[in-house]
Write an enzyme that holds these catalytic residues in place. Structure first.
Site, PDB file in Angstrom:
ATOM      1  N   LYS A  35       3.155   5.802   3.030  1.00 38.58           N
ATOM      2  CA  LYS A  35       2.657   4.641   2.447  1.00 38.58           C
ATOM      3  C   LYS A  35       3.539   3.343   2.782  1.00 38.58           C
ATOM      4  O   LYS A  35       4.744   3.559   3.405  1.00 38.58           O
ATOM      5  CB  LYS A  35       2.830   4.765   0.944  1.00 38.58           C
ATOM      6  CG  LYS A  35       3.768   5.024   0.299  1.00 38.58           C
ATOM      7  CD  LYS A  35       3.608   5.527  -1.432  1.00 38.58           C
ATOM      8  CE  LYS A  35       5.019   5.834  -1.799  1.00 38.58           C
ATOM      9  NZ  LYS A  35       5.284   5.225  -3.268  1.00 38.58           N
ATOM     10  N   ARG A 131       3.291   6.215 -15.986  1.00 37.79           N
ATOM     11  CA  ARG A 131       3.013   5.261 -14.939  1.00 37.79           C
ATOM     12  C   ARG A 131       1.672   5.792 -14.532  1.00 37.79           C
ATOM     13  O   ARG A 131       0.861   4.888 -14.935  1.00 37.79           O
ATOM     14  CB  ARG A 131       3.660   5.412 -13.676  1.00 37.79           C
ATOM     15  CG  ARG A 131       3.686   3.988 -12.790  1.00 37.79           C
ATOM     16  CD  ARG A 131       4.581   4.304 -11.596  1.00 37.79           C
ATOM     17  NE  ARG A 131       4.430   5.291 -10.766  1.00 37.79           N
ATOM     18  CZ  ARG A 131       5.096   5.506  -9.564  1.00 37.79           C
ATOM     19  NH1 ARG A 131       5.891   4.576  -9.152  1.00 37.79           N
ATOM     20  NH2 ARG A 131       4.874   6.491  -8.923  1.00 37.79           N
ATOM     21  N   TYR A 253      24.425 -22.557   3.471  1.00 40.52           N
ATOM     22  CA  TYR A 253      24.045 -23.038   2.139  1.00 40.52           C
ATOM     23  C   TYR A 253      24.816 -22.985   0.903  1.00 40.52           C
ATOM     24  O   TYR A 253      25.273 -21.911   0.506  1.00 40.52           O
ATOM     25  CB  TYR A 253      22.641 -22.634   1.900  1.00 40.52           C
ATOM     26  CG  TYR A 253      21.452 -23.141   3.114  1.00 40.52           C
ATOM     27  CD1 TYR A 253      21.263 -24.416   3.261  1.00 40.52           C
ATOM     28  CD2 TYR A 253      20.886 -22.081   3.925  1.00 40.52           C
ATOM     29  CE1 TYR A 253      20.247 -24.720   3.870  1.00 40.52           C
ATOM     30  CE2 TYR A 253      19.850 -22.503   4.477  1.00 40.52           C
ATOM     31  CZ  TYR A 253      19.489 -23.925   4.513  1.00 40.52           C
ATOM     32  OH  TYR A 253      18.541 -24.309   5.371  1.00 40.52           O
ATOM     33  N   MET A 301      16.890 -18.242   5.971  1.00 39.79           N
ATOM     34  CA  MET A 301      15.438 -17.719   6.340  1.00 39.79           C
ATOM     35  C   MET A 301      15.555 -16.883   7.740  1.00 39.79           C
ATOM     36  O   MET A 301      15.207 -15.829   7.689  1.00 39.79           O
ATOM     37  CB  MET A 301      14.604 -18.907   6.502  1.00 39.79           C
ATOM     38  CG  MET A 301      13.254 -18.315   6.354  1.00 39.79           C
ATOM     39  SD  MET A 301      12.126 -19.723   6.554  1.00 39.79           S
ATOM     40  CE  MET A 301      11.873 -20.290   5.110  1.00 39.79           C
TER      41      MET A 301
HETATM   42  C1  LIG Z   1       3.558   9.721  -6.089  1.00 44.29           C
HETATM   43  C2  LIG Z   1       4.545   9.863  -5.146  1.00 44.29           C
HETATM   44  N1  LIG Z   1       5.060  10.934  -4.479  1.00 44.29           N
HETATM   45  C3  LIG Z   1       5.827  11.018  -3.838  1.00 44.29           C
HETATM   46  C4  LIG Z   1       6.715  10.170  -3.299  1.00 44.29           C
HETATM   47  C5  LIG Z   1       7.956  10.076  -2.194  1.00 44.29           C
HETATM   48  O1  LIG Z   1       8.998   9.947  -3.042  1.00 44.29           O
HETATM   49  P1  LIG Z   1      10.448   9.812  -2.104  1.00 44.29           P
HETATM   50  O2  LIG Z   1      10.345   8.773  -1.489  1.00 44.29           O
HETATM   51  O3  LIG Z   1      11.307   9.417  -3.246  1.00 44.29           O
HETATM   52  O4  LIG Z   1      10.568  10.902  -1.356  1.00 44.29           O
HETATM   53  C6  LIG Z   1       6.411   8.917  -3.967  1.00 44.29           C
HETATM   54  C7  LIG Z   1       6.970   7.577  -3.748  1.00 44.29           C
HETATM   55  O5  LIG Z   1       7.428   6.586  -4.263  1.00 44.29           O
HETATM   56  C8  LIG Z   1       5.313   8.801  -4.771  1.00 44.29           C
HETATM   57  O6  LIG Z   1       5.132   7.581  -5.482  1.00 44.29           O
END
Ligand SMILES: Cc1ncc(COP(=O)(O)O)c(C=O)c1O
Length: 358
Positions: A35, A131, A253, A301
């Site tokens: 992701k 969550r 800056y 930047m």
């Molecule tokens: C539901 C879920 N599973 C697995 C992972 C992978 O976690 P990690 O990057 O800590 O191995 C994440 C990452 O945020 C997640 O949200």
């Protein structure tokens, strides 16, 4: 000379890390979590590199899965947030994605799909992270009521709040609550992210979901494990200007750094628009000519300034490593008051990702 700011993505490190993490859990299947553009490493690149070792991938949202399909990735993809809208159930079916169902609304959307056009699903349980997920007390009832939506791909999953903290017993508490609440269902389970896979052997179940460890990020607060995970990203730039600054002169800056002695200051072509954190204070390490040097003055930047007074023969065009093989991303994250996940995912699209295979 064009700007030399690049994120080098090390294919061998990705493969090495995935295999190491999979090898400590030989009874589990392991999937790479790609992701957020594979934590900033480039999801298509990473999936192509790992597709022969990771038989599933996980993403957060369906659009990320479709981008992988468009690039020719064929492994089933688990969509961790599941459907945000009813139409995503159909999209998931068309693209061979597995939707994680975390609330009843999502199950109702799925139920409304034609029976022969329903994607496979996982069910998510909230075991303490608070969550996403069904409650510990309702999951058995939900799984039985929606039995017709389950398949041989269905897994019951949960997610840990503190798996990287090897001092906390909360992971063990979550595991016990979760396993107890779903025991009667007899379905395969998925609990562990990469920190849990490393730190909490009891959490390794049917599927482990491996994210940050695959990219060589920190998986433990105390690093007690003996895995040698390698950084998969080296963020580099180069020196575009050098100047001598007299004692008493401020740099950048707000003049947040003032030279205490005559100093040689290098200006480097990376800034917060590239994802180098603006929060990095004076003293944050970088590497030039094999030596550590310090960030001085505020991150702008497009540029930063570093003190290279102590580095002989330093010159324009020299490579500067911001993080990677020599400067651990976790160290920079600590200086910036954040975590390596955030640094990785924030490297901006302006920075070309260059995949190196050796
Ligand atoms: C539901 C879920 N599973 C697995 C992972 C992978 O976690 P990690 O990057 O800590 O191995 C994440 C990452 O945020 C997640 O949200």
């Amino acid at each position: 000379m064009s700007r030399q700011t690049q994120a080098i993505i090390h294919a061998d490190a990705l493969l090495h890390n995935f295999k190491q993490l999979a090898a400590i859990a030989p009874q589990s299947h392991s999937m790479a979590v790609v992701k957020a553009d594979a934590y900033g490493h480039g999801a298509v690149n990473v999936a192509r590199i790992l597709q022969h070792v990771s038989t599933r991938f996980a993403v957060a949202i369906i659009e990320e899965a479709i981008a992988l399909r468009d690039a020719g990735i064929t492994a089933p993809i688990v969509v961790l947030e599941g459907a945000h809208q009813a139409k995503e159930c159909q999209m998931a079916y068309q693209h061979n994605c597995i939707l994680v169902m975390h609330c009843e609304q999502q199950l109702l959307w799925l139920q409304a799909c034609a029976e022969d056009k329903r994607p496979h699903i996982w069910l998510k349980v909230d075991s303490g992270m608070h969550r996403l997920g069904f409650g510990l007390n309702e999951i058995t009832d939900i799984a039985l009521r929606y039995k017709s939506l389950l398949s041989d791909e269905t897994v019951i999953a949960t997610h840990f709040a503190c798996a990287d903290d090897d001092d906390s017993n909360f992971t063990e508490q979550q595991r016990q609550r979760f396993e107890h609440s779903v025991a009667a269902l007899g379905l395969p389970l998925s609990l562990a992210n990469s920190p849990a896979t490393v730190n909490w052997p009891n959490t390794r179940a049917h599927w482990n979901r491996l994210g940050v460890g695959v990219y060589g990020g920190s998986v433990s607060t105390h690093s007690t494990h003996n895995l040698a995970l390698l950084p998969a990203m080296s963020l580099r730039s180069s020196i575009l200007a050098l100047r001598e600054v007299a004692a008493g002169e401020g740099v950048g800056y707000g003049q947040t750094w003032v030279a205490t002695k005559p100093s040689l200051i290098a200006t480097v072509g990376i800034g917060y628009a590239d994802g180098y954190p603006r929060h990095c204070p004076n003293g944050t390490p970088v590497l030039v000519r094999g030596q550590r040097a310090s960030l001085v003055g505020r991150v702008s930047m497009d540029m930063i300034t570093i003190d290279v007074t102590h580095i002989p023969q330093v010159k324009m065009g020299d490579t500067v490593e911001l993080w990677g093989e020599h400067i651990a991303i976790g160290e920079v994250a600590q200086w910036a008051g954040t975590i390596d996940y955030e640094l990785m995912t924030r490297v901006s699209q302006r920075v070309p990702r260059i995949v190196k295979y050796v």
